[in-house]
Design a protein around this motif. Sequence first.
Motif, mmCIF file in Angstrom:
data_model
loop_
_atom_site.group_PDB
_atom_site.id
_atom_site.type_symbol
_atom_site.label_atom_id
_atom_site.label_comp_id
_atom_site.label_asym_id
_atom_site.label_seq_id
_atom_site.Cartn_x
_atom_site.Cartn_y
_atom_site.Cartn_z
ATOM 1 N N ASN A 158 0.833 -1.196 0.000
ATOM 2 C CA ASN A 158 0.000 0.000 0.000
ATOM 3 C C ASN A 158 0.875 1.256 0.000
ATOM 4 O O ASN A 158 1.699 1.448 0.881
ATOM 5 N N VAL A 159 0.682 2.123 -0.987
ATOM 6 C CA VAL A 159 1.502 3.333 -1.133
ATOM 7 C C VAL A 159 1.385 4.244 0.080
ATOM 8 O O VAL A 159 2.349 4.932 0.449
ATOM 9 N N GLU A 160 0.238 4.258 0.719
ATOM 10 C CA GLU A 160 0.034 5.115 1.878
ATOM 11 C C GLU A 160 1.080 4.864 2.958
ATOM 12 O O GLU A 160 1.500 5.785 3.663
ATOM 13 N N TYR A 161 1.527 3.611 3.061
ATOM 14 C CA TYR A 161 2.508 3.260 4.091
ATOM 15 C C TYR A 161 3.886 2.967 3.508
ATOM 16 O O TYR A 161 4.906 3.195 4.160
ATOM 17 N N GLY A 163 5.084 4.183 0.507
ATOM 18 C CA GLY A 163 5.495 5.158 -0.492
ATOM 19 C C GLY A 163 6.903 5.700 -0.277
ATOM 20 O O GLY A 163 7.691 5.796 -1.221
ATOM 21 N N SER A 190 -0.773 -3.791 -4.502
ATOM 22 C CA SER A 190 -1.522 -2.575 -4.798
ATOM 23 C C SER A 190 -1.245 -2.001 -6.187
ATOM 24 O O SER A 190 -0.083 -1.765 -6.539
#
Length: 445
Positions: A158-161, A163, A190
């Motif tokens: 997940n890019v949110e974490y 990135g 993702s």
Amino acid sequence: MKAINNLTVFTVAFLMLLTAQMNAQKSVTLLTPKEQQTVVDSIGSKLNANYVFPDIATKMVSSIESKLGNGVYKSILDPQEFATTLTADLRAISNDKHLRVSFAPDRIAEQQQTVTAEDSLAFLNRYVSSMKRNNFGFKEVKIMAGNIGYLDLRSFSNVEYAGETAVSAMNFLSNTDAIIIDLRNNGGGSPAMIQLITSYLFGSEPVHLNNFYWRPSDSNSQTWTLPHVSGTRSPDTPVYVLTSGGTFSAAEEFSYNLKNLERATLVGETTGGGAHPGGSVVATDRFMVWVPTGRAINPITNTNWEGTGVSPHIKVPAKDALDIAYMKALELLMENNTDENLQAFYEWPLAELSIKTNPVTLDTKALKSFAGNYGPRMVTLENGTLFYQRGSGTKYELFPYSDHEFMLKGLDSFRIRFLTEGNKITALQGLYDNGGTDKNARGKE
């Protein structure tokens, strides 16, 4: 001494009893016909409402309902076996490798107990901490000899974490002359991470990567490269992607996108063949089902890799893919550069790679012909093996990479070449990894 022995026996016995009790507490409750019916009904409802192809969903549901009604599942009392059997039966109709039933009571209980904001935060922290322990899938990033970048990516997190980790990895690789991205052990993840990493491999003008159709909302979406990234892009750097039969889902999309955009050379095996995104949903208090709810539609091919996998440009066993890609990258760089120093720079690791695929062996007579003094350098033959030593320095074992060139075991920055005139060896030439050379005549100080 006897007291100690008795205490030891008592302790061991107590631990064995405690272990047995704990195992008994962990024993799984067997299935009942009623629970089997509930599981099949719930999975059927989820598939009919959400599976990407409604007609196939109808066939799958009809199949497992029929088998349940005919008593095919009657003897399956173990929940894990039931999940495995349902998965096989659903895939027999759909051939969809994403689709699976899982027996996951602990995971379901954890989700159901997440009620308050504090619960949600704790659940999220456990999830992120788990990803952190695996560095968000970024297993290894390094620069190999010849300035070839290497990224071993195990998942598209997940890019949110993840990135920041992705940005750091791609910037680390930005000064390399070629990039190898290893997806041989990558099972997916993702689409947003695909978008982020791919954006570093193109310029700032957006590039159309993929389209998706989503059955639950009957809608379509598109993904493009990002117009802005943090740090440096590598739009002109040659890219090689390593694949295996275990490369799956998002890792396949990444490979498929780059292949059809002619941005990378794929090396390895045909991938697993899963192009339907989706997610896990709770079916009952003990069973979950991963439901594919969408399908990829590539803007170039107007299809995807479902069931067929992504075929590589260079088909080799997965275990050999890195060496082959590394060799191809170095050969390409040598071909595209006329500078002599760069030629030597790329040739250095290429020579070492070549002996992996084409080892060189020399007979004793040939080896003996190299032995002798070369100024301060000495080459000796001992028990059929050549050794090199300069003065009183370290003695190194030699192994050939051609009929007159040798590497030194344990010293990567230096090699030797024997020079001849006619059929006579006249000198020893020292070769250095920076392109420099020196020479000593044979038999002279």
